[in-house]
Design an enzyme around this catalytic site. Sequence first.
Site, PDB file in Angstrom:
ATOM      1  N   CYS A   1       0.849  -1.187   0.000  1.00 60.77           N
ATOM      2  CA  CYS A   1       0.000   0.000   0.000  1.00 60.77           C
ATOM      3  C   CYS A   1       0.884   1.236   0.000  1.00 60.77           C
ATOM      4  O   CYS A   1       1.848   1.304   0.759  1.00 60.77           O
ATOM      5  CB  CYS A   1      -0.893  -0.015   1.242  1.00 60.77           C
ATOM      6  SG  CYS A   1      -2.012   1.390   1.332  1.00 60.77           S
TER       7      CYS A   1
ATOM      8  N   HIS B   1      -9.151  -3.954  -1.653  1.00 62.49           N
ATOM      9  CA  HIS B   1      -8.109  -3.167  -0.971  1.00 62.49           C
ATOM     10  C   HIS B   1      -8.405  -1.667  -1.107  1.00 62.49           C
ATOM     11  O   HIS B   1      -8.401  -0.929  -0.112  1.00 62.49           O
ATOM     12  CB  HIS B   1      -6.737  -3.511  -1.561  1.00 62.49           C
ATOM     13  CG  HIS B   1      -5.610  -2.675  -1.021  1.00 62.49           C
ATOM     14  ND1 HIS B   1      -4.534  -3.215  -0.372  1.00 62.49           N
ATOM     15  CD2 HIS B   1      -5.390  -1.321  -1.046  1.00 62.49           C
ATOM     16  CE1 HIS B   1      -3.708  -2.228  -0.005  1.00 62.49           C
ATOM     17  NE2 HIS B   1      -4.208  -1.070  -0.404  1.00 62.49           N
ATOM     18  N   GLU B   2      -8.666  -1.232  -2.327  1.00 57.57           N
ATOM     19  CA  GLU B   2      -8.892   0.208  -2.547  1.00 57.57           C
ATOM     20  C   GLU B   2     -10.152   0.694  -1.833  1.00 57.57           C
ATOM     21  O   GLU B   2     -10.146   1.760  -1.214  1.00 57.57           O
ATOM     22  CB  GLU B   2      -8.983   0.529  -4.044  1.00 57.57           C
ATOM     23  CG  GLU B   2      -7.679   0.329  -4.807  1.00 57.57           C
ATOM     24  CD  GLU B   2      -6.473   0.981  -4.153  1.00 57.57           C
ATOM     25  OE1 GLU B   2      -6.619   2.052  -3.551  1.00 57.57           O
ATOM     26  OE2 GLU B   2      -5.384   0.384  -4.238  1.00 57.57           O
TER      27      GLU B   2
ATOM     28  N   HIS C   1     -10.086   1.523   1.838  1.00 59.33           N
ATOM     29  CA  HIS C   1      -9.602   2.860   2.215  1.00 59.33           C
ATOM     30  C   HIS C   1     -10.770   3.817   2.445  1.00 59.33           C
ATOM     31  O   HIS C   1     -10.663   4.751   3.236  1.00 59.33           O
ATOM     32  CB  HIS C   1      -8.703   3.434   1.109  1.00 59.33           C
ATOM     33  CG  HIS C   1      -7.297   2.908   1.120  1.00 59.33           C
ATOM     34  ND1 HIS C   1      -6.433   3.090   2.176  1.00 59.33           N
ATOM     35  CD2 HIS C   1      -6.592   2.207   0.194  1.00 59.33           C
ATOM     36  CE1 HIS C   1      -5.257   2.537   1.901  1.00 59.33           C
ATOM     37  NE2 HIS C   1      -5.330   1.988   0.702  1.00 59.33           N
TER      38      HIS C   1
HETATM   39 NI    NI Z   1      -3.696   0.970  -0.132  1.00 65.17          NI
END
Ligand code: NI
Length: 181
Positions: free
Chosen positions: A103, A145-146, A149
């Site tokens: 990341c 994953h994105e 956030h």
């Molecule tokens: Ni990330």
Amino acid sequence: MAIRRIIRMGHPLLREVARPLAPEEIGSDEVKRLLGDMVDTLHDYGGIGLAAPQIGESVRLAIIEIPGGATRYGELAPMSLGVFINPTIEVVDAAASGYWEGCLSVPGLRGYVERPQHIKVRYLNEQGEAQEIELTGFPATVFQHEFDHLDGKLYLDRISDTRLLAFEHEYERYLLPQTEG
Ligand code: NI
């Protein structure tokens, strides 16, 4: 457009739940500028995805661009740059498998994370049009994953065995899955 600084783990904004973009904001000069900055920043840092909170903007917006060919994640089908506004994820099949994730907000580390490998994503594009896309395998991991956030989550929160967390140098030396050829 401009390259922005990516904030790193420990910055409280990375732990906030980002707000959705209102329909009238999509297509505005402000959001266009933000998107341009995100693309410039992603390309400068050299990642495959970036969420707005990572450059200090707490809104539900992410971009993803997966290069094709041989990568450290194996042989990948390319995915051209996509813009994902107010995305939601539906798990189609909960069967999970793992990848060593990294990341841009957690530089220098890799961690092994298992996630569902078949999902459906609903989102708005840059024009504010409703879209959906079904994803399997590595791209399914990237999208999860994105979008994590946007909910104030980092991949580190999803590591079930912290022995599978390593510095990049040691990951490449000792842990990198051996590829064929
Ligand atoms: Ni990330």
